[in-house]
Design an enzyme around this catalytic site. Structure first.
Site: not given
Ligand code: NAP
Length: 269
Positions: A139, A152
């Site tokens: 991130s 975070y």
């Molecule tokens: P998200 O929509 O909340 O999705 C998170 C994913 O992680 C889901 O598939 C969830 O699946 C899985 N997960 C969470 N807890 C888990 C566990 N205990 N075991 C296995 N899987 C788990 O988040 P996102 O926005 O797609 O984020 C993806 C990555 O991008 C993350 O590393 C985040 O820090 C990074 N990121 C996102 C943004 C943004 O703006 N969206 C910005 C910067 C960085 P289940 O709930 O089905 O387990």
């Protein structure tokens, strides 16, 4: 430049929603053989079907990555992996003292300890074969300060440090490690907040993150996925520590994250 991932087996974590879905689609389009994981088996099956319709060979394994037994069984069942994408993550944007112990530990586990552990589990086979790529989804919170988000930010700084250190350590082995650092994205954990990012760092689409993953698969070391060129600003902060405060206040980033923290405080845990 398109990349051909035919015959390459990819393990993608966090594939059930958010950015993972877009990364999965891009990998499917490039011909990869996908192994998708997350806890939600129903959503994984839906994403798998969509990827299969795009012509990819897909398998799914539901796993709670916070559980070491689930991680061991996942890697056991996965067999040889060519590409590991550590995408699963959690974020609780709250003042440090408002975070519950569970929230602190979940962020440290999912965002940092799990990618390190999965890397340790797939690396021996990659090194034995002299080939492999590990992509960590970090991130911009791993590049600069983000108030109301200290835990975070700590995990993502840790993930960036882990990536660069390991990349240097693996030089000459045939195994590449790179990192993608998205800023505010219009999907996934930020998209769901319903809060608009400040103009200076407005949201980027999730397909830009998927394109960042492809760049790492082509050899990039670190891909910053933001609306504007932020490297000069990051360099300024390195040269003049302390200016990040006025900079983040002027660009409304402090206010936006405070708004997010207040919204989470108002919601039940
Ligand atoms: P998200 O929509 O909340 O999705 C998170 C994913 O992680 C889901 O598939 C969830 O699946 C899985 N997960 C969470 N807890 C888990 C566990 N205990 N075991 C296995 N899987 C788990 O988040 P996102 O926005 O797609 O984020 C993806 C990555 O991008 C993350 O590393 C985040 O820090 C990074 N990121 C996102 C943004 C943004 O703006 N969206 C910005 C910067 C960085 P289940 O709930 O089905 O387990």
């Amino acid at each position: 430049m398109p990349i051909d991932l035919h015959q390459r087996k990819v393990l993608l974590t966090g594939a059930s929603r958010g950015l993972g879905v877009h990364i999965a689609r891009a990998l499917a389009g490039a011909g990869a053989q996908l192994l998708l994981t997350a806890r939600d088996a129903t959503k994984l099956a839906e994403i798998a079907q969509a990827c299969e319709r795009a012509g990819a060979k897909v398998s799914v394994i539901a796993a709670d990555l916070a559980n070491p037994d689930d991680r061991a069984s996942l890697i056991d069942r996965a067999g040889e992996i060519d590409i590991l994408i550590n995408n699963a993550g959690v974020e609780y944007t709250r003042r440090l003292l408002d975070q519950t112990d569970a929230q602190v530990h979940a962020q440290i586990a999912l965002n940092l300890a799990v990618p390190i552990d999965l890397t340790r589990r797939v690396l021996p086979s990659m090194l034995a074969r002299g080939t492999g790529t590990i992509v960590n989804i970090s991130s911009m919170s791993g590049k600069g300060a983000t108030p109301f988000n200290s835990v975070y930010a700590a995990t993502k700084h840790g993930l960036n440090g882990f990536t660069t250190s390991l990349r240097l350590e693996l030089h000459g082995t045939g195994v590449h490690v790179g990192v993608v650092c998205p800023g505010f994205v219009s999907a996934g954990m930020w998209g769901r907040t319903g809060i608009r990012a400040p103009l200076a760092l407005r949201e980027v689409g999730p397909e830009r993150v998927a394109a960042g993953v492809m760049k790492v698969l082509r050899g990039a070391k670190q891909v910053l996925v933001t609306a504007g060129p932020v490297r000069p600003l990051l360099a300024l902060v390195e040269l003049f520590p302390g200016i990040e405060g006025p900079m983040l206040r002027m660009t409304n980033i402090v206010r936006t994250l405070e708004q997010r923290a207040n919204a989470l405080d108002a919601a039940p845990d």
